[in-house]
Scaffold this motif. Sequence first.
Motif, PDB file in Angstrom:
ATOM      1  N   LEU A 633      -0.826  -2.084  -4.348  1.00  0.00           N
ATOM      2  CA  LEU A 633       0.196  -2.617  -5.243  1.00  0.00           C
ATOM      3  C   LEU A 633       1.483  -1.810  -5.140  1.00  0.00           C
ATOM      4  N   GLU A 634       1.359  -0.505  -5.074  1.00  0.00           N
ATOM      5  CA  GLU A 634       2.551   0.348  -5.026  1.00  0.00           C
ATOM      6  C   GLU A 634       3.294   0.196  -3.712  1.00  0.00           C
ATOM      7  N   GLU A 635       2.546   0.047  -2.607  1.00  0.00           N
ATOM      8  CA  GLU A 635       3.189   0.014  -1.297  1.00  0.00           C
ATOM      9  C   GLU A 635       3.868  -1.307  -0.998  1.00  0.00           C
ATOM     10  N   SER A 636       3.498  -2.387  -1.686  1.00  0.00           N
ATOM     11  CA  SER A 636       4.055  -3.699  -1.353  1.00  0.00           C
ATOM     12  C   SER A 636       4.564  -4.453  -2.572  1.00  0.00           C
ATOM     13  N   SER A 637       4.963  -3.728  -3.621  1.00  0.00           N
ATOM     14  CA  SER A 637       5.326  -4.386  -4.876  1.00  0.00           C
ATOM     15  C   SER A 637       6.692  -5.064  -4.838  1.00  0.00           C
ATOM     16  N   GLN A 638       7.469  -4.887  -3.767  1.00  0.00           N
ATOM     17  CA  GLN A 638       8.777  -5.528  -3.709  1.00  0.00           C
ATOM     18  C   GLN A 638       8.643  -7.047  -3.652  1.00  0.00           C
ATOM     19  N   SER A 639       7.577  -7.513  -3.049  1.00  0.00           N
ATOM     20  CA  SER A 639       7.296  -8.952  -2.982  1.00  0.00           C
ATOM     21  C   SER A 639       5.909  -9.195  -3.555  1.00  0.00           C
ATOM     22  N   LEU A 640       5.824 -10.037  -4.586  1.00  0.00           N
ATOM     23  CA  LEU A 640       4.522 -10.287  -5.205  1.00  0.00           C
ATOM     24  C   LEU A 640       3.576 -11.001  -4.244  1.00  0.00           C
ATOM     25  N   GLU A 641       4.088 -11.915  -3.434  1.00  0.00           N
ATOM     26  CA  GLU A 641       3.229 -12.605  -2.482  1.00  0.00           C
ATOM     27  C   GLU A 641       2.655 -11.620  -1.461  1.00  0.00           C
TER      28      GLU A 641
END
Length: 799
Positions: A633-641
């Motif tokens: 979640l932290e590493e890819s939270s910029q895009s929810l998809e």
Amino acid sequence: MSPVHPLDEAATARAVIDENGTLIHWNEGAHRLLGYAPEEVEGRPAAGLLAPEATGAPPGSTDYHWHGLLALRHRDGRVLTVWLLAHRLERNGDWLVVTPLDAEELRAVRSQALSALDAPLVRAVLAQSPCAMAVYDDRLRLYGVNDAMSEVIGLPEDRIRGLRISEIGDQRAGAQLEHEMADVLASGRGRDVETYTRGGGRDRPHHWLARIAPLTDTEGRVHGVCVAAHDFTEQYRARERLQLVNEASVRIGSTLDVTRTAEELADVCVPALADFVSVDLLDPPDNGGEYRAEPPTAPITLRRAAHRSVNPGSPEAVVEPGDVDVYPASSPQADSLIAGRPLVAPNADGTLEEWLNWDEVRGKRVREYGIHATMSVPIRARGRTLGVAVLSRFRRAEPFTADDILLAEEVTARAAVCIDNARRFSRERQTALALQRSLLPQSLPRTAALEAASRYLPAARAGVGGDWFDVIPLSGMRVAMVVGDVIGNGIQASATMGRLRTAVRTLADIDLAPDELLTHLDDLVVRLSAEAGAEGTTGEVGATCVYAVYDPVSRRCTLARAGHPPPVVLLPDGVPREIDVPPGPALGLGGLPFESVELDLPEGTVLALYTDGLLESRERDLDTGHRLLCRALEESSQSLEEAAHAILQALLPAGGAPDDVALLLARTHGLAASDVATWDIPADPALVAPIRKQVAEQLEVWELTGATFTAELVVSELVTNAIRYGESPIRLRLIHDDETLICEVSDSSHTAPHLRRAKTFDEGGRGLLLVAQLTQRWGSRHTPEGKTIWAELSLLGEE
């Protein structure tokens, strides 16, 4: 060479002839016999050693062993009539040709210990014993055999005396036994050896138990070995059959997948029963119906589910897995299915030849690989024909026996039940999955409060469960988020999920607080469980759930959960962590309280709500799963998809999740203070007109003058009702975004208004009817301080 006396080569004349008839090996014993040195004959045709007057036929290309008298030409010109024994070597087409030399002379000089075997009484006992016995001297050369062993070998004693066991019969089995005999000769300790070989007096290979014992004198010196051979072929085959049936019960049906079950059936039968096995199944009936009880009629269309061969890649196969083939009435497959019993071909009616002549490709494969026997076994379960398994032999020379047929029936019957269970499971799974997907949101609503992304994955191998998620718009720009998990799986779980999701939406529509909503939902699950018990269905209804309400105006979120995993929150400048929400009891226990928590969420906060199938795994504990979730979640939270995809990739195995998974990600938004206007209103009807004017001015500031007329009417009615029927303090609030204008009037009275039809001469009762006609939605919600009446006006199309 003898493993004990490597220089004892001259006692046997030995030659090897290749498949072209050329001599490729010539030993010292052969040199003694015919006078030719190895360099004189190796590489030349063996036929050159035959005398012109030679009678008798040498071994042919189709033989496996041969023995007889042949006239051979000696180097000095003499003609010698010699008894020869020839064996085909298993590893190629070469022949080993041997004959003993000086057997009687060697026998005469053997020790007194072995000579005692020639005593009349001992010879009589050995000759009349039903057990096949042979005695070998200290150089592991045959000293003597009894009548039973002579029958097994298929050769008379006086011809083979002086040969080693590896020279008498099967090279591979003989070499193994000779090695064991050498160990017994050296150690003086007997042993038992199992072997599989074809005796000269047997039409097919048999399983033997060879008991090898040392022959010692009174002083304990070993002078030879005795080999007693016991034919335990029937016991071995019975043990094999039991082992195969047991293996089938363990290996077949490990999954509820039709194709995998068919593959397991083929794997079990090769090479234990056949050299090539194919499994062909009827396609399921349309609309998920049942197979017909009566036998099918030819021609029969079957789909290849699996096949397996002793040869890598199954080159014997004509049809590939997944392909369809049509079998005519003359084919073993069709005949077996129509007859409803196993059929072995070729048989007396010759239908196999008729079919192979009709199917040129299959006939070519049969001839190319030497397939000499096939057995077709119908795959039937619960009185329905599902397909056919065809077992073929080409490497194993023996035909199928009655025991093989019974064994194939037993194994196939077990597989048929598993295939039928897998088929029924697949059908119910597809139905439950279709129902599940139809009950889940097809898309998430767009709201000013948050953006959201979701994932739902059914279990890879288990039945479809009752996981669900939802995003529900509420009054005042607020939004509710819910994730739940119904206990159990299958259609019943999917149907229960649909009922609970509908109930949550209904309860959310009346703006219940999260803990109150879960209390009402718990009551519903208790009633559903009672109804299930009354209807006699198995198992009680139960579920877990987490429910959250987010307000973009105050940027506060209220959460409660019922036995569900706690959500994870990622603040804009923080790290992911679990929200400390009281766990609460699972839904369906009844009578236990739920507690909620309220927390501030800055704009841009990400919430992750999920079901337990996301974290649970046999390969790791829950703490490890939680850390993987937070990291993804932290590493890819910029895009929810992208975050949803990353979370599933990090936590779920490649073969799919063992349990259903529902995941809901939401990023919060906040409404600017400039988009909200609030007035405290004294309880004076004379102030309604000034309030309308202030509303008009605010809408002009917001550049929403197109909604002024409607908004004035709605505000006038709601404020008038609050002054007339409510209690102070009274507050008016306007909220807007690009699409909606919301008018809210709050007071401290807990009495909610209701819409009614006014009679002709009534002075009141038309206000709320007017509000309902002018707005797209209206309603009321209770608050700790009283109640709020709200109405929503659409701004789409307004200037």
